[in-house]
Enzyme design. Structure first.
Site, PDB file in Angstrom:
ATOM      1  N   CYS A 101       0.919  -0.990  -0.140  1.00 28.71           N
ATOM      2  CA  CYS A 101       0.069  -0.040   0.271  1.00 28.71           C
ATOM      3  C   CYS A 101       0.600   0.795  -0.131  1.00 28.71           C
ATOM      4  O   CYS A 101       0.424   2.081  -0.910  1.00 28.71           O
ATOM      5  CB  CYS A 101      -1.346   0.133   1.136  1.00 28.71           C
ATOM      6  SG  CYS A 101      -1.445   1.689   1.217  1.00 28.71           S
ATOM      7  N   CYS A 198      -6.021  -4.043   6.461  1.00 31.75           N
ATOM      8  CA  CYS A 198      -7.094  -2.771   6.830  1.00 31.75           C
ATOM      9  C   CYS A 198      -8.182  -3.520   6.104  1.00 31.75           C
ATOM     10  O   CYS A 198     -10.016  -3.527   6.447  1.00 31.75           O
ATOM     11  CB  CYS A 198      -6.557  -1.537   6.397  1.00 31.75           C
ATOM     12  SG  CYS A 198      -6.127  -1.613   4.558  1.00 31.75           S
TER      13      CYS A 198
END
Length: 386
Positions: A101, A198
């Site tokens: 990410c 997440c």
């Protein structure tokens, strides 16, 4: 400077944005919508980038009196992070989605867009330090070891570092950040830190993978090749795992057994003693360097290597080596974007435990992040055949 403040909705990025404003920069706030389910709600400290986080970030921007936008990067996030995560597990590897990410979203897609819009830098709430050295900008550990986040920034390149701004790097503790946030009137001063993956907010990685990776029952073997158990999907196991093995019989010495390797082609899991987890050499690809090293990387040099965000660094020796033609794999050919195809090799000064292919190894020289690579092979003195 014209600063784009990446505001996650947490207290760290809120204070980072506030400090950027206080320093006199022209600041614009942006929240990245990464979830493909925009109505997702936060559950305690699990998950991030939820609708609640976006609202928290907007309230902070209003308090700071700065423009605020929400940018939808959900398609890019799915392709570069979620799909990569699934593919790596299906290949028997253990990926780090936070590294991907940072590499692909927060400091590639976001930074590229920021520069295109005329911003000088992107500010985040990461605890790390930037230093302008003799050979250019360098990334270093934060002053507070307990909150240092330089590991997850190890994927950044020199070009990206030149457009980064980390206002929290010299802050001694998270408690001080929370106190500062409260003094500034930021209502999320005591908001819990997010953790876990997440896009798997309930923390059940194995259950989530079962919905995304084909589950095929297979065999659990000991190091001699004897079948001692069955599994319902090799993707549900990671190197170093002890619990949940469901073995048919105990080891001859009565000691617990651990996952030593995963064989995705044959759909087998190999287990053995804890001692067999000790790794003395790791090699890998997908490497990058956080700035100009300043010395010849093909010569053996002393360093430290860290293989997890919260792991202790281990003394090591490293060097870049060309990959022999007979050792090249399709993965190396796909990833070879440089003129010279190399492996990064680390000869560890002391063994590591539970090293898995797919993990990210970050190399440090002193407090400086030299670079990182993805582990392809983890070798003991007598390696387990994969």
């Amino acid at each position: 400077m014209k600063i784009l403040a990446a505001m996650s909705g947490g207290v760290d990025s809120a204070v980072a944005a506030a400090r950027a404003v206080e320093a006199g920069h022209e600041v614009v706030g942006v929240h990245l919508a990464l979830s493909r389910m925009p109505g997702t709600l936060r559950t305690g400290s699990r998950g991030c980038c939820t609708i609640e986080d976006a609202m928290d970030a907007r309230r902070v921007a209003n308090l700071l009196d700065i423009p605020f936008y929400v940018w939808d990067f959900s398609e890019r996030f799915k392709a570069d992070v979620v799909d990569d995560f699934i593919a790596e597990y299906a290949a028997g590897r253990t990926p780090n989605p936070c590294m991907r990410c940072n590499e692909k979203i927060k400091f590639a897609a976001l930074l590229d867009k920021a520069i295109a819009l005329g911003f000088d830098a992107v500010a985040t709430g990461h605890y790390a330090t930037l230093i302008d050295g003799e050979n250019g900008r360098e990334l270093h550990r934060a002053s507070a070891w307990a909150k240092d986040q330089s590991y997850v920034l190890g994927v950044l390149t020199e070009t990206q570092l030149n457009h980064c701004y980390f206002p929290l790097g010299d802050t001694p503790s998270k408690a001080m950040i929370r106190e500062e946030a409260a003094d500034r009137g930021i209502q999320i001063a005591q908001k819990p830190d997010s953790h876990d993956i997440c896009f798997i907010p309930d923390g059940d990685t194995r259950g989530w993978l079962s919905d995304h990776v084909s589950r095929e029952p297979g065999e659990i073997l000991d190091e001699s090749g004897e079948v001692i158990g069955k599994h319902d999907g090799a993707h549900g196991y990671t190197v170093g795992q002890r619990r949940g093995l469901q073995l048919g019989r105990p080891a001859d010495d009565g000691k617990p057994r651990y996952v030593l390797s995963i064989r995705p082609v044959s759909n087998q899991v190999v287990v053995g003693s804890k001692e067999r987890l000790a790794i003395e050499r790791i090699t890998g690809g997908r490497y990058s360097f956080a700035g100009e090293p300043g010395f010849d990387l093909s010569e053996r040099f002393a360093c430290e290597v860290q293989i997890r965000a919260h792991a202790d660094p281990v003394p090591a020796f490293a060097r870049l080596e060309p990959i022999r033609e007979e050792d090249r794999t399709e993965q190396h050919r796909v990833e070879a974007t440089h003129e010279l195809v190399v492996d990064v090799n680390l000869q560890l000064a002391e063994p590591l435990l539970g090293v898995a292919p797919g993990q990210t190894a970050v190399i440090y020289v002193g407090s400086r992040v030299l670079g990182q690579f993805t582990i392809d092979r983890a070798l003991a003195e007598a390696p387990v055949a994969a």
